[in-house]
Design an enzyme around this catalytic site. Structure first.
Site, PDB file in Angstrom:
ATOM      1  CD1 TRP A  11     -18.911 -34.331   0.925  1.00  0.00           C
ATOM      2  CD2 TRP A  11     -18.394 -35.931  -0.548  1.00  0.00           C
ATOM      3  NE1 TRP A  11     -19.811 -34.255  -0.101  1.00  0.00           N
ATOM      4  CE2 TRP A  11     -19.523 -35.220  -1.021  1.00  0.00           C
ATOM      5  CE3 TRP A  11     -17.894 -36.986  -1.300  1.00  0.00           C
ATOM      6  CZ2 TRP A  11     -20.156 -35.539  -2.223  1.00  0.00           C
ATOM      7  CZ3 TRP A  11     -18.520 -37.300  -2.497  1.00  0.00           C
ATOM      8  CH2 TRP A  11     -19.641 -36.580  -2.947  1.00  0.00           C
ATOM      9  N   GLY A 132     -16.493 -31.660  -7.938  1.00  0.00           N
ATOM     10  CA  GLY A 132     -17.466 -31.973  -8.976  1.00  0.00           C
ATOM     11  C   GLY A 132     -18.764 -32.523  -8.421  1.00  0.00           C
ATOM     12  CE  LYS A 187     -20.507 -27.281  -4.927  1.00  0.00           C
ATOM     13  NZ  LYS A 187     -21.393 -28.225  -4.214  1.00  0.00           N
ATOM     14  CG  ASP A 239     -21.284 -29.823  -7.848  1.00  0.00           C
ATOM     15  OD1 ASP A 239     -22.165 -30.683  -7.700  1.00  0.00           O
ATOM     16  OD2 ASP A 239     -20.347 -29.677  -7.046  1.00  0.00           O
ATOM     17  CG  ASN A 251     -23.664 -25.112   0.656  1.00  0.00           C
ATOM     18  OD1 ASN A 251     -23.219 -24.234   1.374  1.00  0.00           O
ATOM     19  ND2 ASN A 251     -22.955 -26.197   0.339  1.00  0.00           N
ATOM     20  CD  GLU A 269     -16.622 -25.891   3.821  1.00  0.00           C
ATOM     21  OE1 GLU A 269     -16.444 -24.709   4.170  1.00  0.00           O
ATOM     22  OE2 GLU A 269     -15.825 -26.805   4.086  1.00  0.00           O
TER      23      GLU A 269
END
Length: 319
Positions: A11, A132, A187, A239, A251, A269
């Protein structure tokens, strides 16, 4: 606008690429011993994209932060406190700088949101989060998506949206910082559960997982002082496609590989975030059945299929 991105992973490199693409002067900072940074320096490429020559690559944290008007941070959530303390120790004038956190997580041991850590350390600058749906692999192919910019300062939120909006990224203003941060972090834990269901050939339970996941987290957000409906927006429910179903989701992939015994060596994460969620559950008294099941599987050695099927096949109760 002078932009510095701290963190040269998936990212971080995307945010440097994107900021350069929309006309900003960009510096990408990484540690000297980072193999990822060394690869980018040598080839301008990683597994996801090619950085243009106009993006400056630096290993000097002082100069990278000093020169920036906006500092984007994209590192592992558990490394944020140490990084912010390091920046604070540089004794720069941070008051006019804008910091944007482009990662999702909660701090283990404290359960704190990322912006809470920033405030606690008295960083003086302004801070927002950018979260997002979306995957780097899609963005670099020109596939757009909707994302959220949120802060405690509506003026700052609007300023940052104007700085970073593009044909690739359509922003919505996040007016509930608590709900946005909790939802974005949590999430990833739901993504772990989704991957476990895939690995156990229980993919059909993902619908129940999505419905119950949003329900339990809406209660937590409300207990923490946020707006419970935020969980149904882009930072969490919006998301789910990218996190619960996509082949690119770290994930989801970690959860699947965990139950099948396959190796997966990329950052997920949710593995640490679920610890923080258990701390928040205890502090607020809010029951988080899905998070607790994931925690038991990952950190207490509980049997995955038993834990996950019990979640959805337990005694009948009102929805």
């Amino acid at each position: 606008m002078k932009i510095t991105v701290i963190g040269c992973g998936r990212w971080g490199s995307f945010h440097a690429w994107h900021a350069d693409r929309i006309g900003h002067e960009v510096t990408l900072y990484g540690r000297k011993n980072s193999a990822t940074l060394q690869e980018l320096s040598a080839t301008r490429k990683n597994a996801y994209l090619t950085l243009p020559e106009s993006v400056k690559i630096s290993t000097d944290l002082f100069l990278s932060v000093e020169s920036a008007e906006v500092v984007i941070i994209s590192v592992g959530a558990q490394n944020l406190r140490g990084l912010l303390q390091e920046i604070k120790n540089l004794q720069l004038n941070l008051r006019e700088k804008k910091f944007v956190f482009c990662m999702k997580g909660l701090e283990c041991g404290t359960g704190k949101r990322l912006t809470e850590i920033f405030v606690e350390l008295k960083m003086l600058g302004k801070v927002a989060v950018w979260v997002g749906p979306g995957h780097v692999q899609d963005f670099v192919r020109g596939i757009p998506n909707c994302m959220v910019m949120s802060s405690a300062d509506e003026i700052l939120t609007r300023e940052l949206v104007e700085i970073f909006k593009s044909p690739l990224v359509r922003f919505y203003y996040g007016k509930d910082l608590i709900g946005t941060e909790i939802g974005a972090a949590a999430k990833n834990v739901v993504g772990l559960a989704a991957g476990m269901l895939d690995g156990l050939d229980l993919t059909g339970l993902k619908g129940a997982l999505m419905a119950r996941g949003t329900a339990e987290l809406s209660r937590l957000i409300e207990a923490l002082g946020g707006e419970k409906m935020t969980v149904y927006g882009l930072s969490h429910l919006g998301d789910y496609e990218a996190t619960l179903f996509s082949e690119f989701s770290h994930n989801r992939r970690f959860g699947e590989n965990f139950v099948t015994g396959a190796k997966f060596n990329k950052l997920a994460e949710g593995v640490e975030t679920v610890k923080a969620l258990m701390e928040l559950s205890k502090a607020t008294g809010v029951e988080l059945p899905i998070s607790r099941a994931v925690y038991k599987i990952l950190h207490e050695g509980a049997e995955p299929k038993e834990q996950l099927t019990q979640l959805f096949l337990r005694s009948t109760k009102a929805e």
